[in-house]
Scaffold this active site. Structure first.
Site, PDB file in Angstrom:
ATOM      1  N   HIS A 184    -159.773  38.915  23.589  1.00  0.00           N
ATOM      2  CA  HIS A 184    -159.092  39.732  22.392  1.00  0.00           C
ATOM      3  C   HIS A 184    -157.412  40.188  22.574  1.00  0.00           C
ATOM      4  CE1 HIS A 184    -162.865  41.951  23.285  1.00  0.00           C
ATOM      5  NE2 HIS A 184    -162.638  42.425  22.458  1.00  0.00           N
ATOM      6  N   TYR A 217    -164.767  34.869  29.572  1.00  0.00           N
ATOM      7  CA  TYR A 217    -164.130  35.784  28.478  1.00  0.00           C
ATOM      8  C   TYR A 217    -162.396  36.346  29.587  1.00  0.00           C
ATOM      9  CZ  TYR A 217    -162.005  39.767  26.960  1.00  0.00           C
ATOM     10  OH  TYR A 217    -160.982  41.001  26.425  1.00  0.00           O
TER      11      TYR A 217
END
Lengths: 853, 173
Positions: free
Chosen positions: B125, B84
């Site tokens: 994101h 991530y």
């Protein structure tokens, strides 16, 4: 050992069994078999308890084993039994030498030599002591004796030459070397020692001005490969040829050196010197020629910076601009942090300063897309330093803020900002900014140290120690004690100054005295080299060492510490209340209390130490006296000493001997002497100061003071001193002078200089003006035409405190508004808030800590 | 200013370095300037972990720190591992100079070379207002996987794209 020159006295003679034991004892000592030696000594003493030489030897052994007091007692006892034994005197001398009492040790050695004239060990040791004490005529004699006794030892010849050299008899030194070389046979190839000796001979000839002899000696021996230091040969050759005016060959020699090391400034200077180039006196043609030469060097490979930089010094006008532009932009685009420091020397020339300013202003006016953003960033950094140098602090700060918002990760921007803030009197902001820099690279020793230093500047002694402690030995009682052991002059000076500014005089004095001690150690350190360097034939560097040692105390850190230390004693003499630790420490902050506690603990630890070491007595502890335990960890005893002024005079004495050209030194010498009622010394010091600058403000006050004092002295000193003092004083300031007028005229002449305004106020106070009048004279510093600096402001503020002016606070708050950026003139109630700010960070982050990798 | 432009032609050096506790100050400083989010102390502890050494680095431009990227390893069902990307940013004056692409290339190289663990995908994101950011990642092979509603609590707009790049293990196929 040669036979003793005197008949053996009855009480020294031992029967053959014990005599053998005694010889054994000597060998055991030589080979440092201490325990066995001790047993042997005891065997002899069992039968002959009053045998002086054995007693002395036993004492010596015990001293080596760390049982110092017991040992010294025995040595003294042994001496009493046998005062004509060279062994006893030798032992005694060794002990004194161990205590660094060189004068007394030499006396003992001289005694020992009376009873054993040709003892080589004693002669050698005496020579070392004579060198240490700079008794060169006696040294020559000792070296002569040694050479006569052992002419086959090579070092004895060189040692005699060195002794003559030190004694100023250069010609004798030369003769010794010549004779030595003529009898020397079978020198092995590539013998470094012989090479060094020959180079020394060349240097000696150069020193006496026999350049062509020096050159031919150099050339012959270099060709014969007897001198093997190639660089040394080339350098000396170039220098000698230059001195001989042999232009063509000298040119060739310097060029060869430049080829070899194109970054050595001296080589270019040497090369230029044969062209008769001297920046101050040179003609226009010579100047142009120089620039032409330097440009040629710049264009030739290897590409070196030095000729480019030198060309900037000699060039002018358009040519300067043409040369400085590529120099600047290559530095900015490479991101050389030291570029400004490299160039600021050129600012002596206003035109050059302007050209540089314009060029960099241009580069930093906008960030052009064709160039990397770092070039723009480095030009902002350069310009900030530029405006800092020109004391345009707000402008520098603006530029730094632009730079920091452009790239907030470059530590240099924060260190520069810190320096700007420091100069504008914001010591807390400066400390904070350096902490910001430090947080960007916690393992950078420079940033950490600098941050600690800035904290000290802001009076944050304890907070500074925390940072210093990151790099000191973990088992040291305090970071400070380790830094003192490591002889960190920066720390001792800055910490001393920090305590001094905060009114903690005892601790300040402690640090200044530690600086003094460090220099004593430097002086002691040379001792071993008197033997070592001659044994190893490293003579050239040894001669440098000896003259360096003679000048060592003119080092700025030593000068500063001696003067400030002496000034503390003067202040305490004038105001004995400062002696009281409560009064001198001012408001004791939490940090201060903590430091005190820690210092106490440290002192305890030191006291415990000897016990630990005493248990293992077998190994050799040497003869050096161990450092006495510190029974004055915070300096209060020293500060309270009733002989403060005498100690101050002693602190200053080495500087007086060196006759340093420092006004602050001589006025301090005056201040101490006049309080000790040594008036001749006082006026002589003032004469020194006045020769340096008769109109100096510090000198002015004291001239007025001594003239006034002399006129009201109840009884002038006795004849020779009194009249000499009078004469010098008359020369400095005639007795017919009306002092009030004198002071008024002084003020009128220099009324726009802040230090003169302050000095005139001080002088009128000396002349008995009432306090309110003196105070208002000090307030004249705020007149618009007076150029008031922060330094003088601080001085004026503390002066108002000394004379108990009721307007201290008014003065402080006016300074606070005058120096907008400053924080040092804020009321003390705000201190705590500033302290917190200073150790924090302007970043949004928790305080980081350096973690060793 | 001929010399200045010629100096400008020398290519800038872009280099990387692993994080250490001593250089964390730079990361903090960069994050505070680059991102509208304040990162927790837990984050600063995690990025120093030896497992993520390759995936958390400082970016230098001509030897000056100008950016960083930090990642975290996440275990997924069936023993798969994802990476991530928590932060990736370059100071404004140093953008549009190909630095970001060099960073991305270096990061993707590290991901494909990583053997233990083998990394199956990388995701991140992006705030839905940041179209330029999205375009950058898409250029480097990222695909929009979903929209995470109200991902951001304190900034507007609160929605975020989830972008991902999936690596197929050559040994499986």
């Amino acid at each position: 050992m040669p036979p003793p020159s005197l008949p053996i006295p009855a009480k020294r003679a031992l029967p053959s069994k014990e005599a053998t034991l005694f010889r054994e004892l000597l060998t055991l000592y030589e080979t440092r078999q201490l325990k066995k030696g001790l047993k042997t000594a005891d065997l002899i003493l069992k039968k002959y308890p009053e045998h002086g030489e054995t007693l002395c030897m036993k004492g010596l052994l015990l001293t080596h084993m760390g049982r110092r007091e017991e040992g010294i007692d025995l040595v003294k006892k042994g001496m009493r039994f046998d005062l004509t034994s060279h062994i006893c005197w030798h032992v005694f001398g060794l002990i004194q030498k161990g205590e660094k009492n060189y004068e007394e040790a030499l006396k003992s050695y001289t005694q020992a030599l009376r009873f054993d004239k040709e003892n080589l060990n004693i002669l050698r040791d005496s020579a070392h002591l004579q060198t240490q004490l700079r008794i060169f005529d006696a040294l020559v004699e000792t070296r002569h004796t040694l050479l006569r006794l052992r002419p086959n030892l090579r070092q004895n010849w060189v040692a005699l030459a060195v002794a003559y050299h030190l004694n100023g008899e250069l010609d004798e030194a030369r003769k010794v070397l010549e004779q030595y070389e003529s009898i020397l046979k079978d020198v092995p190839d590539y013998d470094v020692e012989h090479s060094e000796m020959l180079l020394y001979h060349v240097a000696l000839l150069e020193e006496v001005g026999q350049f062509s002899e020096a050159l031919s000696l150099l050339d012959t021996n270099a060709k014969a490969r007897l001198i093997i230091d190639r660089t040394a040969v080339m350098e000396r050759r170039a220098r000698l040829l230059t001195k001989l005016g042999n232009v063509e060959e000298a040119e060739h020699a310097w060029k060869a050196l430049i080829q070899q090391n194109s970054d050595c400034r001296d080589y270019y200077k040497g090369y230029l010197s044969i062209k008769g180039v001297d920046l101050d006196t040179m003609s226009e043609e010579a100047r142009q020629e120089t620039v032409r030469i330097l440009r040629t060097f710049s264009e030739q490979p290897p590409k070196a910076t030095v000729p480019r930089r030198l060309a900037l010094e000699y060039s002018k006008g358009d040519e300067f601009k043409e040369l400085v532009e590529p120099y600047l932009f290559s530095g900015l685009s490479k991101g050389i942090p030291s570029l400004f420091v490299d160039l600021k020397d050129l600012y002596k020339d206003q035109d050059k300063q302007r050209v540089i300013e314009e060029l960099v202003e241009d580069a930093s006016s906008s960030s052009t897309p064709s160039e990397p953003p770092t070039t723009y960033l480095w030009s902002l950094y350069f310009l900030s330093q530029h405006y800092l140098h020109l004391r345009q602090y707000s402008r520098a700060l603006n530029l730094l803020d632009i730079a920091i918002s452009h790239t907030p990760t470059l530590p240099e921007l924060y260190t520069c900002k810190a320096r700007v803030l420091k100069r504008s009197g914001d010591t807390y902001g400066a400390a904070q900014s350096l902490n910001d820099a430090r947080l960007l690279d916690l393992q950078d020793r420079f940033l950490n140290t600098k941050c600690a230093k800035y904290r000290l500047r802001a009076g944050l002694s304890d907070e500074a120690q925390e940072i210093f402690g990151l790099f000191t030995k973990k088992d040291a009682p305090t970071p400070a004690s380790d830094l003192e052991d490591m002889q960190s002059l920066m720390f001792l000076t800055e910490d001393g100054d920090s305590h001094n500014r905060s009114g903690r005089l005892a601790m300040a004095l402690k640090r200044y005295v530690a600086v003094q001690k460090t220099f004593n150690e430097f002086e002691d350190d040379q001792y071993d080299f008197h033997g070592y360097s001659l044994r190893k034939f490293t003579i050239n560097i040894y001669m440098n060492l000896v003259s360096w040692e003679d000048q060592a105390r003119s080092h700025p850190a030593h000068v500063h510490a001696a003067i400030e230390g002496a000034r503390i004693f003067v202040r305490v003499h004038d105001n004995p209340a400062l002696r009281n630790p409560q009064a001198s420490s001012g408001q004791l902050t939490d940090a201060g209390k903590k430091a005190k506690k820690r210092a106490k603990k440290a002192a305890q630890k030191i006291q415990e130490d000897p016990k630990k070491t005493a248990t293992s007595a077998n190994e050799d502890k040497g003869l050096e006296a161990p450092a006495p335990k510190d029974d004055d960890p915070d300096g209060t005893k020293l500060l309270a000493s009733s002989e403060g002024l005498e100690i101050a005079a002693k602190l200053l004495q080495p500087l007086v001997n060196l006759e340093l050209p420092s006004i602050r030194l001589w006025v301090t010498v005056y201040d101490v002497a006049v309080r000790r009622k040594k008036y001749l010394q006082a006026v002589k010091a003032l004469l020194h100061a006045s020769t340096l600058d008769p109109a100096d403000p510090e000198v002015h006050v004291r001239l007025v003071e001594i003239r006034k004092l002399w006129s009201i002295l109840p009884q002038p000193p006795a004849a020779p001193i009194g009249s000499t003092t009078s004469e010098i004083l008359e020369e400095l300031i005639p007795s017919s002078t009306n002092l009030e007028t004198y002071n008024a005229e002084y003020l009128q002449r220099g009324g726009t200089s802040a230090s003169i305004v302050l000095s005139a106020a001080k002088a009128s106070q000396v002349l008995g003006a009432p306090e309110d009048e003196v105070s208002s004279m000090v307030f004249n510093l705020f007149n618009p035409d007076v150029n008031l600096s922060i330094k003088i402001s601080v001085e004026a503020l503390s002066y108002l405190k000394v004379i108990h002016s009721p307007r201290v606070d008014e003065f402080r708050s006016r300074l606070d508004s005058k120096f907008e950026l400053s924080t040092i003139f804020k009321p003390s109630s705000e201190f705590e808030a500033y302290r917190k700010q200073a150790i924090g960070s302007s970043f949004d982050m928790d305080g980081g800590e350096y973690v060793p990798q | 200013m001929s010399s200045a432009t010629s100096a400008g032609k020398t290519p800038a050096r872009v280099t990387f370095s692993y994080l250490t506790s001593n250089s964390l100050g730079v990361v903090r400083k960069l994050n505070s300037v680059l991102f509208p989010v304040k990162y927790s102390e837990k984050y600063y502890k995690e990025i120093l972990a030896p497992e993520v050494e390759e995936f958390c680095q400082l970016v230098y431009y001509n030897d000056i720190p100008v950016g960083n990227f930090t990642c975290r390893l996440e275990s997924e069902p069936k023993g798969r591992t994802s990476l991530y990307l928590m932060t990736m940013g370059i100071l404004a004056p140093y953008r549009s100079r190909g630095v970001g692409s060099q960073v991305m290339k270096a990061l993707l190289d590290s991901v494909t070379q990583s053997q233990s663990p083998k990394i199956g995908r990388i995701y991140l994101h992006v705030q839905v207002s940041n179209t330029a950011g999205k375009a950058f990642y898409e250029r480097h092979g990222f695909k929009e996987a979903s929209v995470h509603k109200d991902y951001y609590k304190k900034i507007e707009p609160g929605d975020a794209w989830v972008l991902e790049k999936v690596f197929t293990d050559p040994s499986v196929s």
